[in-house]
Motif scaffolding. Structure first.
Motif, short mmCIF file in Angstrom:
data_model
loop_
_atom_site.label_atom_id
_atom_site.label_comp_id
_atom_site.label_asym_id
_atom_site.label_seq_id
_atom_site.Cartn_x
_atom_site.Cartn_y
_atom_site.Cartn_z
N GLU A 48 0.74 -1.09 0.26
CA GLU A 48 0.01 -0.01 0.10
C GLU A 48 1.04 1.24 0.12
O GLU A 48 0.65 2.06 -0.72
CB GLU A 48 -0.89 0.01 1.12
N PHE A 51 -2.04 0.57 -10.71
CA PHE A 51 -1.47 0.15 -9.38
C PHE A 51 -1.73 1.31 -8.44
O PHE A 51 -2.24 1.12 -7.17
CB PHE A 51 0.20 0.05 -9.61
N VAL A 52 -1.70 2.48 -8.68
CA VAL A 52 -1.82 3.63 -7.82
C VAL A 52 -3.31 3.75 -7.38
O VAL A 52 -3.47 3.98 -6.37
CB VAL A 52 -1.00 4.99 -8.25
N VAL A 76 -5.29 9.13 -3.51
CA VAL A 76 -5.42 7.68 -3.64
C VAL A 76 -6.96 7.12 -3.41
O VAL A 76 -7.02 5.92 -4.34
CB VAL A 76 -4.32 6.78 -2.80
N ARG A 114 2.08 2.48 -3.22
CA ARG A 114 1.36 3.22 -4.20
C ARG A 114 1.11 4.93 -3.94
O ARG A 114 1.12 5.65 -5.03
CB ARG A 114 -0.16 2.86 -3.93
#
Length: 970
Positions: free
Chosen positions: A235, A272-273, A330, A238
């Motif tokens: 995590e 992914f982010v 995010v 990210r």
């Protein structure tokens, strides 16, 4: 907000106080003088490149030229910042470009050396493979601070081998894998940039953010990186990759000849982010990371009080502002690409525009960030050290204060009247700023507890250790009927299969919901009885939880935001239909976190502007595919429906206002879809759509029925007709017999439009569409030219409209698309409706149609169907339609599409109805709509026993009086 200058200000402070500046001026006096003469002012990319070329031309090796260039630029920045009041962003821009330029020079040199040993790195097709230097952190965000290290990751495009070198006898030597080649390049690059020599260093290089950290390879291929993200990405990574950006080679950056190839990295990093759902699960990951950082800062400061003044890592420091911004990005950036940006300062107003933080908070966080960064720069200017600790020397503190514009005061500061010196004001200001930052950060990153929640506060479900939702001890603490519902809920196999953590979280949520519904706040206090929702709210909440057990993000949101849970419970307690809507579209609960939820009404201009900004953001991210756009439209539409629904059940909107807002929302959504779908049709037109390429659509949507009459309800389908302007779209004169023309393109477009409107995606659906009211109904073309539509409605030719189609036309209106068709359609509509008709024949046709509808929806005499029974809503609608068709030629005020209530008043004023009958029927229609609307919100039937609901008798009688006045013989 702050009683001190937070950015660029000229002061009396001198750069020469910096011991680093003193060293540079002693070491490079001639170079400084030459640089000042050739490039005065702020050095940017061109000036830095010219400076390095000049130093190379003087005979310096590349490593020395890069280092000397760095020292000269740094000395200039101290002068610009301290003496000339340059803005913080100007300083960070130069530092960022210094890193980009020097890395580009170093990378070219490192690759040239590697080429000389092993040949060029090539893929299977013989194309040279690039390695990208990816800047992370502040370098990626173009906010690099002075004396900073640079966080880099080296990524190369694909695997392969080098070409090798031919020796004198034709044998290829030195051939290695691409991975070995770029490992050599990376090692040489780090030496050229990071090693300390007699001229210093260029930048300290940190590769710890690469996959697997310091235990991983120094370079990775794109495929290795993608696999790492899928299998091992954590995590916190990210957040790190959010700011990532290719900073070398220059050919891979925007405008470079290899930039399109470099977009492959973006396409791997973005998913992914940013996840395509509201990602509240990252809260705990960031919370743990921050706890480690703060604990480490506290450990360093233990026994050394001077270390408590770390402007970056201590409580309320720079890092907490960055974390605040990155967390919000995010969590929501997957659905709202317009908030994506690497820059902290650029992100703050974007977050405020989206309503994720208040405008005032965004502004003072930006001021705090700039202020803290300027202090950080001055700390580092002193000795060119990578430190964020305030110095302990009084002279240094006084210089920092003076260079920030904090000078002595006679009266002190508002917080501390005894604070007169600049140093005191610096410390005072720093304390105030950090406290404000820390308060905001702590509020965002709490552990899911409500503000001020402590102890069990009288809550039976909160005392003692946490309990799982399926434990008898937890169930024993719940009141009936909640206990029975939870026991049934917990006995399901899918609940039994949940992890222990998930069971604890469910118990926590149900416990909180029970407290809230039975009227206890977080401290166990009993509020007003009006705030007690009762067991229904909890029972519906548990029912709502059932299909979401595997959708962690929504449960995380409720755990992180107790106020959202309370608002959700209130909504569930007020009506049943919101629960159905939330079950279909659970993502809309995020709207309950928006403090603006109860403000104002739907804004179609703002809605379309926000959607177009989101479309542009998807395009910038390279993700504007049909799937993303369809989901974007659905999420935005569902969110607006939900906002209207909340305002509705809270009693802030009348039935008419709800219908107006839902109709305006449908219009705005249709307008947006026309723009977006046409753009996609032009990208892949095929043979049939070739006419659309390079042209704007002259296409309109005509609304009928509920949408046309501005009476749209929740879940109403859309009755629409598609027209195109054949005066602007004609077949080219030189077109061959097989050439597809405008009608072909518009037919293809209409099918695409219907798909965009009706397709059910992972985000849900938009509308059900009915196009049966088009000329010739379902046997007619899906799209009609305006000329053909006009002829059909005006009874020209053998193929003409029926009376019932003219009845439908009374409520029709242009709602989206080509504006030029709006006026032309209205002209046709008025001409058709006001045509001369035989009232007796028309009355017979209308009553016959009404009788057929009654037979199709028969109702026992003792019952009353709000819509279909005699005295119901359809009687009002038919009466109004007859009055328009029969008398609008003499009374043109009846032609305006103003709704049944207003038109009844106009008919009465025109003498077409007995005194009082039209007004009474209008009020009855309003009341019947209100009753129907309320029943639908509660999932209740709209057919009632008259004996059990005597309040229906008055509106029913008023409508029957209208019917007798309009159709006396019926």
């Amino acid at each position: 907000m702050f009683d001190f200058p937070f950015d660029a200000v000229k002061t009396t402070a001198q750069a020469e106080h910096s011991r680093y500046v003193q060293r540079i001026r002693r070491r490079y006096p001639a170079e400084l003088a030459a640089f000042a003469e050739t490039a005065p002012g702020q050095p940017r990319t061109a000036e830095i490149s010219a400076l390095i070329d000049h130093l190379l031309a003087q005979g310096r090796e590349l490593g020395a030229a890069l280092r000397v260039a760095r020292q000269l630029v740094m000395e200039r920045l101290v002068v610009l910042d301290v003496e000339q009041g340059s803005a913080m962003l100007d300083i960070t821009a130069t530092m960022t470009e210094l890193a980009e330029v020097t890395l580009d020079y170093a990378l070219r040199a490192a690759e040239a050396e590697a080429d000389a040993k092993h040949g060029a790195p090539l893929n299977e097709q013989g194309r040279r493979i690039d390695m990208w230097v990816v800047g992370m952190g502040k370098l990626g965000g173009r906010e690099l601070n002075v004396s900073s290290d640079i966080d880099l990751i080296y990524v190369y495009e694909e695997d392969g081998h080098t070409a090798g070198l031919n020796d004198d006898i034709g044998i290829i030597k030195g051939r290695v894998t691409v991975h070995e080649y770029f490992t050599l390049v990376a090692r040489r690059l780090s030496t050229l940039i990071g090693d300390t020599t007699e001229d210093g260093f260029v930048f300290r290089v940190d590769l710890a953010l690469r996959p697997n950290g310091n235990s991983g390879p120094s370079v990775v291929s794109l495929s290795m990186l993608e696999e790492y993200f899928l299998v091992q990405g954590r995590e916190w990574e990210r957040f790190a990759w959010l700011k990532s950006r290719i900073i070398a080679p220059r050919r891979a950056m925007p405008g470079g000849e290899h930039h399109k190839r470099a977009l492959d990295l973006r396409d791997i990093v973005m998913p992914f982010v940013f996840r395509r759902y509201l990602d509240y699960g990252v809260f705990e990951g960031l919370r743990q990371l921050h706890r480690k950082i703060r604990d480490e800062a506290n450990r360093r400061a233990a026994g050394r009080p001077e270390r408590a003044n770390d402007v970056k890592l201590s409580r309320g420091g720079i890092r907490e502002i960055e974390f605040t911004v990155q967390l919000l990005q995010v969590v929501r950036g997957g659905q709202f690409p317009e908030i994506r940006t690497r820059s902290t300062l650029k992100a703050l107003p974007r977050l405020a525009a989206r309503g994720l933080i208040p405008n005032a908070t965004a502004k003072w966080l930006a001021q705090a960030y700039i202020f803290l960064r300027r202090i950080e720069h001055r700390i580092q200017f002193l000795d060119d050290q990578q430190t964020h600790l305030l110095p302990t020397e009084d002279r240094d503190l006084a210089w920092i204060a003076d260079s920030l514009g904090l000078q002595g005061r006679e009266r002190g500061t508002p917080i501390n009247p005894d604070c007169h010196t600049g140093t005191c004001q610096l410390l005072d200001a720093l304390c105030s700023v950090r406290e404000l930052v820390a308060t905001e950060f702590d509020a965002l990153l709490h552990d899911g507890r409500g503000p001020g929640a402590s102890g069990d506060g009288g809550c039976r479900t909160c005392g003692g250790p946490p309990l799982p939702v399926d434990s008898d001890e937890f169930l024993a603490k719940l009141p009936e009927p909640v206990c029975s519902k939870v026991r049934e809920f917990a006995a399901q196999p899918k609940v039994a299969m949940l992890s222990d953590a998930a069971k604890l979280r469910l118990a926590k949520l149900i416990g909180r919901a029970t407290m809230a519904a039975y009227g206890k706040d977080s401290k166990g206090l009993q509020p007003d009885a009006s705030d007690c929702l009762g067991p229904d709210a909890v029972l519906r909440f548990i029912e709502w939880l059932n299909p979401l057990l595997r959708r962690d993000s929504y449960l995380s949101l409720l755990a992180e935001r107790p106020e959202v849970l309370n608002r959700l419970l209130r909504l569930l307690g007020l009506a049943k239909w919101p629960m159905r809507y939330l079950l279909r579209h659970p993502g809309v609960i995020d709207e309950l976190a928006d403090p603006r939820l109860m403000e104002g009404r739907f804004d179609p201009v703002g809605y379309q502007k926000e959607l177009n900004e989101r479309h542009n953001a998807w395009t910038r991210a390279g993700q504007a595919d049909e799937e993303a756009l369809l989901d974007t439209l659905r999420r935005a539409h569902h969110a607006e429906i939900f906002r209207t629904l909340v305002r509705d059940v809270e009693g802030q909107l009348t039935v008419e206002q709800v219908a107006d807002d839902l109709s305006a929302l449908a219009d705005a959504t249709l307008n947006t879809i026309i723009q977006w779908a046409w753009g996609h049709l032009q990208q892949r037109p095929g043979k049939q759509g070739a006419y659309a390429v390079g042209r704007q659509p002259h296409f309109a949507v005509i609304a009928y029925g509920k949408l046309g009459g501005l009476e749209l309800g929740y879940g109403s389908d859309l009755d629409v007709v598609f027209l195109y302007d054949d005066t602007q779209d004609q077949q080219p004169a030189d077109a061959g017999p097989d050439t597809a023309g405008p009608i072909d393109a518009y037919l293809l477009f209409a099918r695409k439009l219907i798909t965009w409107l009706t397709l059910r995606t992972s985000a849900g659906e938009l509308f059900d569409i009915d196009t049966a009211l088009r000329p010739n109904g379902n046997s007619g073309l899906l799209v009609t030219s305006f000329h053909s539509f006009d002829d059909y409605q005006r009874q020209r030719g053998s193929n003409t409209a029926w009376t019932w189609e003219h009845q439908a036309l009374t409520r029709a209106r242009w709602c989206a698309g080509e504006p030029a068709l709006a006026e032309r359609f209205e002209t046709t509509r008025r001409a058709v409706l006001s045509a001369e008709r035989d009232p007796a024949a028309l009355r017979e046709e209308v009553t016959a149609m009404r009788e057929r509808m009654r037979e199709a929806h028969a109702c026992p005499p003792a019952e009353f169907d709000i819509k279909h029974s005699p005295g119901g809503m359809i009687d009002v609608e038919f009466a109004v339609q007859f009055l328009i068709l029969a008398y609008s030629r003499l009374h043109p005020e009846l032609l305006d599409n103003k709704g049944n209530i207003a038109l009844l008043d106009r008919a009465e004023q025109a003498g077409l109805l007995p005194a009082g009958v039209g007004h009474a029927a209008g009020q009855a229609y309003r009341e019947l709509r209100r009753i129907q609307h309320r029943a639908r919100l509660d999932d209740a039937p709209t057919r009632f026993e008259l004996a059990q609901m005597p309040s229906l008798q008055t509106p029913r009688d008023a409508v029957l009086a209208l019917w007798r006045a309009v159709f006396p013989s019926a």
